[in-house]
Design a protein around this motif. Structure first.
Motif, PDB file in Angstrom:
ATOM      1  N   THR A 191      -0.833 -65.147 -43.946  1.00  0.00           N
ATOM      2  CA  THR A 191      -0.415 -64.985 -45.334  1.00  0.00           C
ATOM      3  C   THR A 191      -1.183 -63.895 -46.075  1.00  0.00           C
ATOM      4  N   ARG A 192      -2.387 -63.580 -45.675  1.00  0.00           N
ATOM      5  CA  ARG A 192      -3.153 -62.557 -46.376  1.00  0.00           C
ATOM      6  C   ARG A 192      -3.005 -61.207 -45.683  1.00  0.00           C
ATOM      7  N   GLN A 193      -3.247 -60.163 -46.443  1.00  0.00           N
ATOM      8  CA  GLN A 193      -3.206 -58.820 -45.865  1.00  0.00           C
ATOM      9  C   GLN A 193      -4.438 -58.610 -44.993  1.00  0.00           C
ATOM     10  N   PRO A 194      -4.250 -58.277 -43.721  1.00  0.00           N
ATOM     11  CA  PRO A 194      -5.413 -57.958 -42.893  1.00  0.00           C
ATOM     12  C   PRO A 194      -6.107 -56.712 -43.441  1.00  0.00           C
ATOM     13  N   THR A 195      -7.407 -56.651 -43.278  1.00  0.00           N
ATOM     14  CA  THR A 195      -8.186 -55.500 -43.723  1.00  0.00           C
ATOM     15  C   THR A 195      -8.677 -54.731 -42.508  1.00  0.00           C
ATOM     16  N   LEU A 196      -8.388 -53.427 -42.500  1.00  0.00           N
ATOM     17  CA  LEU A 196      -8.826 -52.554 -41.427  1.00  0.00           C
ATOM     18  C   LEU A 196      -9.805 -51.536 -41.972  1.00  0.00           C
ATOM     19  N   LEU A 197     -10.910 -51.356 -41.285  1.00  0.00           N
ATOM     20  CA  LEU A 197     -11.867 -50.313 -41.633  1.00  0.00           C
ATOM     21  C   LEU A 197     -11.592 -49.126 -40.724  1.00  0.00           C
ATOM     22  N   ASN A 198     -11.208 -48.013 -41.313  1.00  0.00           N
ATOM     23  CA  ASN A 198     -10.942 -46.771 -40.603  1.00  0.00           C
ATOM     24  C   ASN A 198     -12.158 -45.869 -40.775  1.00  0.00           C
ATOM     25  N   VAL A 199     -12.776 -45.462 -39.675  1.00  0.00           N
ATOM     26  CA  VAL A 199     -13.948 -44.593 -39.742  1.00  0.00           C
ATOM     27  C   VAL A 199     -13.635 -43.322 -38.974  1.00  0.00           C
ATOM     28  N   ALA A 200     -13.690 -42.200 -39.680  1.00  0.00           N
ATOM     29  CA  ALA A 200     -13.430 -40.897 -39.077  1.00  0.00           C
ATOM     30  C   ALA A 200     -14.748 -40.204 -38.752  1.00  0.00           C
ATOM     31  N   GLU A 201     -14.689 -39.290 -37.802  1.00  0.00           N
ATOM     32  CA  GLU A 201     -15.877 -38.534 -37.409  1.00  0.00           C
ATOM     33  C   GLU A 201     -16.260 -37.501 -38.474  1.00  0.00           C
ATOM     34  N   LYS A 202     -15.256 -37.052 -39.228  1.00  0.00           N
ATOM     35  CA  LYS A 202     -15.489 -36.000 -40.223  1.00  0.00           C
ATOM     36  C   LYS A 202     -14.875 -36.405 -41.560  1.00  0.00           C
ATOM     37  N   PRO A 203     -15.500 -36.009 -42.671  1.00  0.00           N
ATOM     38  CA  PRO A 203     -14.932 -36.313 -43.990  1.00  0.00           C
ATOM     39  C   PRO A 203     -13.516 -35.763 -44.181  1.00  0.00           C
ATOM     40  N   SER A 204     -13.216 -34.605 -43.630  1.00  0.00           N
ATOM     41  CA  SER A 204     -11.878 -34.019 -43.799  1.00  0.00           C
ATOM     42  C   SER A 204     -10.803 -34.899 -43.156  1.00  0.00           C
ATOM     43  N   VAL A 205     -11.123 -35.553 -42.053  1.00  0.00           N
ATOM     44  CA  VAL A 205     -10.166 -36.446 -41.393  1.00  0.00           C
ATOM     45  C   VAL A 205      -9.961 -37.697 -42.242  1.00  0.00           C
ATOM     46  N   ALA A 206     -11.007 -38.219 -42.826  1.00  0.00           N
ATOM     47  CA  ALA A 206     -10.878 -39.391 -43.701  1.00  0.00           C
ATOM     48  C   ALA A 206      -9.992 -39.061 -44.901  1.00  0.00           C
ATOM     49  N   ARG A 207     -10.184 -37.875 -45.484  1.00  0.00           N
ATOM     50  CA  ARG A 207      -9.344 -37.461 -46.620  1.00  0.00           C
ATOM     51  C   ARG A 207      -7.885 -37.324 -46.192  1.00  0.00           C
ATOM     52  N   ALA A 208      -7.644 -36.772 -45.010  1.00  0.00           N
ATOM     53  CA  ALA A 208      -6.273 -36.617 -44.508  1.00  0.00           C
ATOM     54  C   ALA A 208      -5.621 -37.983 -44.288  1.00  0.00           C
ATOM     55  N   LEU A 209      -6.354 -38.926 -43.717  1.00  0.00           N
ATOM     56  CA  LEU A 209      -5.831 -40.280 -43.527  1.00  0.00           C
ATOM     57  C   LEU A 209      -5.494 -40.928 -44.866  1.00  0.00           C
ATOM     58  N   ALA A 210      -6.397 -40.797 -45.824  1.00  0.00           N
ATOM     59  CA  ALA A 210      -6.158 -41.365 -47.153  1.00  0.00           C
ATOM     60  C   ALA A 210      -4.903 -40.762 -47.775  1.00  0.00           C
ATOM     61  N   SER A 211      -4.687 -39.490 -47.548  1.00  0.00           N
ATOM     62  CA  SER A 211      -3.492 -38.824 -48.067  1.00  0.00           C
ATOM     63  C   SER A 211      -2.225 -39.399 -47.427  1.00  0.00           C
ATOM     64  N   VAL A 212      -2.271 -39.666 -46.131  1.00  0.00           N
ATOM     65  CA  VAL A 212      -1.126 -40.281 -45.444  1.00  0.00           C
ATOM     66  C   VAL A 212      -0.876 -41.677 -46.006  1.00  0.00           C
ATOM     67  N   PHE A 213      -1.922 -42.479 -46.157  1.00  0.00           N
ATOM     68  CA  PHE A 213      -1.766 -43.835 -46.702  1.00  0.00           C
ATOM     69  C   PHE A 213      -1.228 -43.785 -48.125  1.00  0.00           C
ATOM     70  N   ASP A 214      -1.637 -42.782 -48.903  1.00  0.00           N
ATOM     71  CA  ASP A 214      -1.161 -42.615 -50.281  1.00  0.00           C
ATOM     72  C   ASP A 214       0.354 -42.428 -50.338  1.00  0.00           C
ATOM     73  N   ARG A 215       0.886 -41.728 -49.365  1.00  0.00           N
ATOM     74  CA  ARG A 215       2.308 -41.380 -49.384  1.00  0.00           C
ATOM     75  C   ARG A 215       3.211 -42.465 -48.803  1.00  0.00           C
ATOM     76  N   MET A 216       2.635 -43.526 -48.286  1.00  0.00           N
ATOM     77  CA  MET A 216       3.464 -44.584 -47.691  1.00  0.00           C
ATOM     78  C   MET A 216       4.131 -45.402 -48.794  1.00  0.00           C
ATOM     79  N   PRO A 217       5.387 -45.811 -48.557  1.00  0.00           N
ATOM     80  CA  PRO A 217       6.098 -46.601 -49.575  1.00  0.00           C
ATOM     81  C   PRO A 217       5.329 -47.886 -49.898  1.00  0.00           C
ATOM     82  N   ASP A 218       5.270 -48.227 -51.139  1.00  0.00           N
ATOM     83  CA  ASP A 218       4.618 -49.439 -51.641  1.00  0.00           C
ATOM     84  C   ASP A 218       3.097 -49.442 -51.532  1.00  0.00           C
ATOM     85  N   SER A 219       2.512 -48.373 -51.023  1.00  0.00           N
ATOM     86  CA  SER A 219       1.052 -48.299 -50.925  1.00  0.00           C
ATOM     87  C   SER A 219       0.446 -48.224 -52.316  1.00  0.00           C
TER      88      SER A 219
END
Length: 162
Positions: free
Chosen positions: A7-35
């Motif tokens: 019933t609860r939303q699972p929580t995932l910790l995403n850890v990137a090797e570089k800050p630029s990859v973390a920013r890119a991932l966050a950008s992808v998550f931002d663009r997902m419907p209902d995010s």
């Protein structure tokens, strides 16, 4: 975080090797419907948090080999990065230059330590990983990426309460 896994939303910790990859991932998550994104915060690195990110159910992965039949559900994604290696390794002080025979090094213990500039990242990962359901590593596909992934994994697993 309490509640039934179903019933609860699972929580995932995403850890990137570089800050630029973390920013890119966050950008992808931002663009997902209902995010829904929370404001980015900064500790030892940038931390991005998104709720309602549609992702294959982390609790059922590995139970069904058919990806087409895998249940997709909303997850909470926490995304951050390291800056290369977290830990350093070396022989103890008693094994320094000219203090022992080179053949003794084959049996010598190796010390793992965190330099002063990496301690804040280590503490951040400890805090972030305490109550997550899964860890996703976004690292380069090479020896260095594998070694960094092992360092991040050890820190996160040791502090995870679930």
């Amino acid at each position: 975080m309490t509640g039934n896994r179903n019933t609860r939303q699972p929580t995932l910790l995403n850890v990137a090797e570089k800050p630029s990859v973390a920013r890119a991932l966050a950008s992808v998550f931002d663009r997902m419907p209902d995010s829904q994104s929370a404001p980015m915060r900064r500790e030892a690195a940038q931390i991005f948090t998104h709720s309602n990110v549609l992702f294959p159910d982390v609790f059922s992965q590995g139970q069904n080999n058919n990806m087409a039949q895998q249940r997709v559900r909303p997850h909470r994604m926490i995304t951050t990065s390291v800056r290369g290696h977290l830990a350093s390794v070396d022989f103890g002080k008693e094994y320094g230059w000219n203090k022992c025979s080179p053949d003794e090094l084959f049996e010598a213990p190796i010390d793992v330590f965190y330099s002063d500039d990496m301690v804040p990242l280590q503490k951040m990962l400890i805090n972030l990983s305490r109550n997550v359901d899964a860890l996703v590593l976004w690292l380069d596909c090479d020896r260095e990426g594998e070694a960094i992934g092992d360092e991040v994994l050890k820190v996160c697993v040791e502090s995870n309460c679930r």
